[in-house]
Design an enzyme around this catalytic site. Structure first.
Site, PDB file in Angstrom:
ATOM      1  N   GLN A 183      62.516   8.028  36.793  1.00 46.55           N
ATOM      2  CA  GLN A 183      62.448   8.107  38.256  1.00 46.55           C
ATOM      3  C   GLN A 183      63.318   9.247  38.751  1.00 46.55           C
ATOM      4  O   GLN A 183      64.464   9.419  38.326  1.00 46.55           O
ATOM      5  CB  GLN A 183      62.834   6.781  38.892  1.00 46.55           C
ATOM      6  CG  GLN A 183      64.186   6.210  38.493  1.00 46.55           C
ATOM      7  CD  GLN A 183      64.451   4.870  39.164  1.00 46.55           C
ATOM      8  OE1 GLN A 183      63.852   4.537  40.178  1.00 46.55           O
ATOM      9  NE2 GLN A 183      65.354   4.100  38.595  1.00 46.55           N
ATOM     10  N   HIS A 205      57.890   9.167  39.357  1.00 43.41           N
ATOM     11  CA  HIS A 205      58.148   8.240  40.463  1.00 43.41           C
ATOM     12  C   HIS A 205      58.041   8.970  41.799  1.00 43.41           C
ATOM     13  O   HIS A 205      57.196   8.678  42.611  1.00 43.41           O
ATOM     14  CB  HIS A 205      59.494   7.534  40.322  1.00 43.41           C
ATOM     15  CG  HIS A 205      59.744   6.487  41.373  1.00 43.41           C
ATOM     16  ND1 HIS A 205      60.392   6.763  42.563  1.00 43.41           N
ATOM     17  CD2 HIS A 205      59.445   5.180  41.415  1.00 43.41           C
ATOM     18  CE1 HIS A 205      60.465   5.671  43.293  1.00 43.41           C
ATOM     19  NE2 HIS A 205      59.902   4.687  42.627  1.00 43.41           N
ATOM     20  N   GLN A 347      53.986  -4.142  38.733  1.00 37.07           N
ATOM     21  CA  GLN A 347      55.401  -3.961  38.425  1.00 37.07           C
ATOM     22  C   GLN A 347      56.076  -5.328  38.377  1.00 37.07           C
ATOM     23  O   GLN A 347      56.010  -6.095  39.343  1.00 37.07           O
ATOM     24  CB  GLN A 347      56.145  -3.094  39.444  1.00 37.07           C
ATOM     25  CG  GLN A 347      57.612  -2.996  39.051  1.00 37.07           C
ATOM     26  CD  GLN A 347      58.486  -2.114  39.909  1.00 37.07           C
ATOM     27  OE1 GLN A 347      59.685  -2.001  39.649  1.00 37.07           O
ATOM     28  NE2 GLN A 347      57.930  -1.472  40.920  1.00 37.07           N
TER      29      GLN A 347
END
Length: 438
Positions: A183, A205, A347
């Site tokens: 990320q 991300h 997720q």
């Protein structure tokens, strides 16, 4: 202190301590940001909206849990909550000092004297506990205490945490590292380049959490994916080729529901399908998945919108996967999204599920379906919780696992990747010793 053991040699939990600490990022008021709070250096201008926040961005907090075992060993775990606490149906803002007495009170009362090797039994006990207000424990507490219980069981059994979890969940662990998802935070260009140089399997991300970042018509996200595809060819390992036959990362961008604002309401199915086709073309030849395309304000409406989008993309032949995040927080939420076929990927946001075994169960629920499990979490965790999640990913053979904590990328990637490699090396060593003994 002399070791205190049960009749069969197992150690017991003798005391429970809680130490207020810091996490790897910040708590951010997502609703305030979506309503236009402006960046001001490392902070934000504007007033908070979500209950519990004193300002739009404030320092992340954590609680380190210490379980002292009868043989003098101390097992540890960290209570942590997501960056966007209080949003999307999640538990409220996590204040460490407020919850220290809960860990050292009701939690300690329930655990002291219990056998440390019985991870599943101990973790489920904590999962069902109530605090001093007779309400279920905050997810962050269940999360951190379960990590310490897992550490205690692995120590008592002289096994890796992966082995203990696999036994508790009835799984066959992965025999190689799970693909790590890096990320980038707002530094989505330089951090993405770091990921490419290190050959990260899933990236970046992107933190596209406002219309400004995505573009009034989504054009900035398209431009970013075009840039990312070009830089992958230029910076990927061995100029885009690896010894295994080619570095081909998966592009994963999180848009925090913003596309729902850009393209609706009302929802124009052909227009949205055309836009996702543009994303696919921009990312080519690399696969792309979009997390949280919209935020409908509740689980039922979110599932309906995600299902409609997924069906629309399939009908139009657009090969972009969508990832469930908003309103997909608890184990029950994950099951609902999977049962409805509302996402290509869900997720499993580890701090939101409570005990780490619940995250493992959520990953397992995806088995045999056309939905993949992404073992995620938040940048606002700690190194301790990140290492534990590496074992959850291995034990359940998840599709991908988040690099965490922090938004600097390098540190989180190092923590998660190295923990998985160590666990696999320990298993190989143990297996070689078994063969030698035979």
């Amino acid at each position: 202190m002399s070791p205190i053991r049960t009749a069969d040699g197992a150690t017991t939990i003798e005391s429970v301590r809680a130490v207020a600490g810091v996490s790897g990022f910040f708590f951010d008021d997502q609703r305030a940001i979506k309503r236009g709070a402006e960046r001001d250096g490392a902070g934000y201008r504007g007033d908070p909206v979500t209950p519990g926040f004193d300002r739009v961005r404030q320092a992340g907090e954590a609680i380190s849990v210490l379980l002292e075992l009868g043989d003098g060993t101390v097992a540890t775990g960290d209570c942590a909550a997501v960056q966007y606490s209080g949003a999307g149906g999640r538990d409220p803002l996590f204040r460490a000092e407020e919850f220290v007495p809960v860990v050292e009170g009701p939690v300690a009362d329930a655990l002291v004297g219990r056998r440390s090797e019985n991870f599943r039994e101990n973790a489920e006990l904590v999962e069902d506990l109530c605090g001093t207000d007779d309400r279920r424990l905050h997810t962050a507490i269940r999360y951190g205490v379960s990590q310490a219980l897992l550490d205690a069981a692995a120590t008592a059994r002289r096994e890796t945490e992966t082995d203990v979890l696999a036994d508790a969940l009835g799984t066959d662990p992965a025999d190689e590292p799970i693909p790590v998802f890096g990320q980038s935070g707002d530094d989505r260009w330089e951090n993405a380049e770091k990921m490419l140089l290190k050959g990260v399997p899933v990236l970046p991300h992107g933190l596209f959490n406002s219309v400004e970042k995505v573009g009034e018509e989504g054009e900035r996200l398209v431009e970013y994916l075009e840039w990312l595809a070009r830089r992958t060819e230029e910076l990927g390992p061995s100029g885009g080729e690896t010894e295994e036959g080619g570095y081909s990362p998966r592009f994963h961008v999180d848009v925090y529901g913003v596309l729902g604002e850009v393209f609706g309401p009302p929802y124009d199915r052909p227009e949205v399908a055309d836009y996702f086709a543009d994303l696919r073309e921009a990312a080519a030849p690399y696969p792309v998945q979009v997390e949280g395309p919209m935020d409908e304000g509740g689980r039922g409406d979110q599932i309906h919108a995600m299902t409609e989008l997924r069906e629309g993309l399939a009908d139009a032949g657009v090969g972009v996967d969508i990832v469930a995040d908003e309103w997909c927080n608890t184990f029950e939420d994950v099951c609902a999204f999977v049962d409805a076929g509302a996402a290509d990927v869900v997720q499993v946001k580890t701090p939101d599920l409570g005990g780490v075994h619940r995250s493992g169960e959520a990953v397992r629920y995806c088995e045999g379906t056309d939905t993949r499990a992404y073992l995620g979490g938040t940048c606002n965790e700690t190194a301790e919780s990140a290492r534990t999640c590496a074992h959850v990913a291995l034990a359940t053979d998840a599709a991908q696992v988040l690099a965490k904590p922090g938004m600097g990328f390098d540190e989180g990637y190092m923590i998660v990747e190295n923990e998985m490699r160590r666990a696999l090396a320990r298993r190989d060593l143990r297996n070689s010793q078994v063969i030698a003994d035979d």
